[in-house]
Design a protein around this motif. Structure first.
Motif, short mmCIF file in Angstrom:
data_model
loop_
_atom_site.label_atom_id
_atom_site.label_comp_id
_atom_site.label_asym_id
_atom_site.label_seq_id
_atom_site.Cartn_x
_atom_site.Cartn_y
_atom_site.Cartn_z
N LEU A 53 0.83 -1.21 0.00
CA LEU A 53 0.00 0.00 0.00
C LEU A 53 0.87 1.27 0.00
CD1 LEU A 53 -2.89 -1.05 2.43
CD2 LEU A 53 -3.02 -0.75 -0.05
N SER A 54 1.94 1.24 0.78
CA SER A 54 2.86 2.38 0.81
C SER A 54 3.49 2.58 -0.57
CB SER A 54 3.96 2.18 1.85
OG SER A 54 3.43 2.20 3.14
N ASP A 55 3.92 1.51 -1.20
CA ASP A 55 4.50 1.58 -2.53
C ASP A 55 3.50 2.15 -3.53
OD1 ASP A 55 6.67 1.01 -4.42
OD2 ASP A 55 5.29 -0.52 -5.22
N ARG A 56 2.26 1.67 -3.46
CA ARG A 56 1.21 2.17 -4.35
C ARG A 56 0.95 3.65 -4.12
NH1 ARG A 56 -4.05 -1.55 -5.04
NH2 ARG A 56 -4.21 -0.97 -2.87
N LEU A 57 0.96 4.06 -2.85
CA LEU A 57 0.75 5.46 -2.52
C LEU A 57 1.86 6.32 -3.11
CD1 LEU A 57 -0.75 7.70 -0.94
CD2 LEU A 57 0.73 7.15 1.00
N TYR A 58 3.12 5.90 -2.93
CA TYR A 58 4.25 6.66 -3.49
C TYR A 58 4.18 6.72 -5.01
CZ TYR A 58 6.36 6.55 1.16
OH TYR A 58 6.62 6.70 2.49
N ARG A 59 3.83 5.61 -5.64
CA ARG A 59 3.72 5.59 -7.10
C ARG A 59 2.60 6.52 -7.58
NH1 ARG A 59 6.63 1.53 -9.64
NH2 ARG A 59 7.47 -0.04 -8.25
N THR A 60 1.47 6.48 -6.88
CA THR A 60 0.35 7.35 -7.25
C THR A 60 0.73 8.82 -7.08
OG1 THR A 60 -1.23 5.64 -6.58
CG2 THR A 60 -2.07 7.88 -6.76
N ALA B 66 3.75 10.07 -7.27
CA ALA B 66 4.70 10.38 -8.34
C ALA B 66 3.98 10.55 -9.67
CB ALA B 66 5.76 9.28 -8.45
N GLU B 67 3.01 9.68 -9.96
CA GLU B 67 2.24 9.80 -11.20
C GLU B 67 1.48 11.12 -11.23
OE1 GLU B 67 -0.28 6.38 -11.68
OE2 GLU B 67 1.41 5.01 -11.76
N PHE B 68 0.90 11.50 -10.09
CA PHE B 68 0.16 12.75 -10.01
C PHE B 68 1.09 13.93 -10.23
CE2 PHE B 68 -1.77 16.29 -7.58
CZ PHE B 68 -2.89 16.46 -8.37
N ASP B 69 2.28 13.89 -9.64
CA ASP B 69 3.25 14.97 -9.82
C ASP B 69 3.66 15.07 -11.30
OD1 ASP B 69 4.95 17.04 -8.73
OD2 ASP B 69 6.64 15.69 -9.08
N ASN B 70 3.91 13.93 -11.93
CA ASN B 70 4.24 13.92 -13.36
C ASN B 70 3.08 14.47 -14.19
OD1 ASN B 70 6.76 12.83 -12.87
ND2 ASN B 70 6.11 10.73 -13.24
N TYR B 71 1.86 14.11 -13.83
CA TYR B 71 0.68 14.60 -14.53
C TYR B 71 0.60 16.13 -14.43
CZ TYR B 71 -4.22 15.84 -15.20
OH TYR B 71 -5.38 16.45 -15.61
N LYS B 72 0.83 16.67 -13.22
CA LYS B 72 0.79 18.12 -13.05
C LYS B 72 1.85 18.81 -13.91
CE LYS B 72 1.24 18.95 -8.69
NZ LYS B 72 1.25 19.37 -7.29
#
Length: 169
Positions: free
Chosen positions: A36-43, A45-51
């Motif tokens: 869950l922590s890994d998924r949270l960090y990935r999400t 990071a994906e959101f930051d890349n999206y922004k």
């Protein structure tokens, strides 16, 4: 009579099978927590890349729209400049027109429009559009010897190539 035991104390007093089962549950919970922590960090990071990506796309779209608008105005600016080259009997009128033209050029500069330097520079197809080639010993090889129409760039992108004559191709 003894005091009631806590869950931990009860677990310690239980059989070894129960302790093994609790260790297995603990390991499973730790693994689930890591996932869950890994998924949270990935999400995140994906959101930051999206922004970042959408901000870049927004900037590019804005620059493109600004470039299209400015490109349309360049034709009027060229005609204005040509008109200033025609002899005029009324010096005050000509002076006023020159002031207006200078204001237009300053406005272009403030929004980031830059003239592409061409005359006397080596021909570069990324910035220049060769209309004619001539043999002229006063110029070096592949040098722009005449500018027929100025070229401009905005935010590092060419919005109009300079139309040029190239000497000694």
């Amino acid at each position: 009579m003894t005091a009631p035991q806590t869950e931990q104390e009860e677990a310690v007093n239980e059989t070894p099978d129960a302790a093994d089962e609790m260790r297995a549950q603990l390991e499973a919970l730790k693994k689930e927590n890591e996932e869950l922590s890994d998924r949270l960090y990935r999400t995140a990071a994906e959101f930051d890349n999206y922004k970042k990506r959408t901000a870049k796309e927004k900037q590019e779209l804005s620059s493109f729209a600004k470039g299209v608008c400015i490109k349309e105005m360049l034709t009027a600016s060229d005609n204005f400049e040509r008109a200033l080259g025609v002899p005029c009997k009324d010096e005050e009128f000509k002076k006023g027109m020159e002031m207006i033209f200078n204001q237009l050029c300053e406005a272009f500069s403030r929004v980031g429009v830059k003239e592409i330097e061409a005359l006397g520079n080596p021909f570069d197809p990324n910035f220049h559009h060769a209309i004619k080639q001539v043999e002229d010993e006063s110029f070096g090889e592949n040098i722009v010897c005449e500018v027929l129409q100025k070229g401009y760039e905005l935010d590092g992108h060419v919005i109009r190539h300079a139309m040029v004559v190239v000497a000694n191709p």
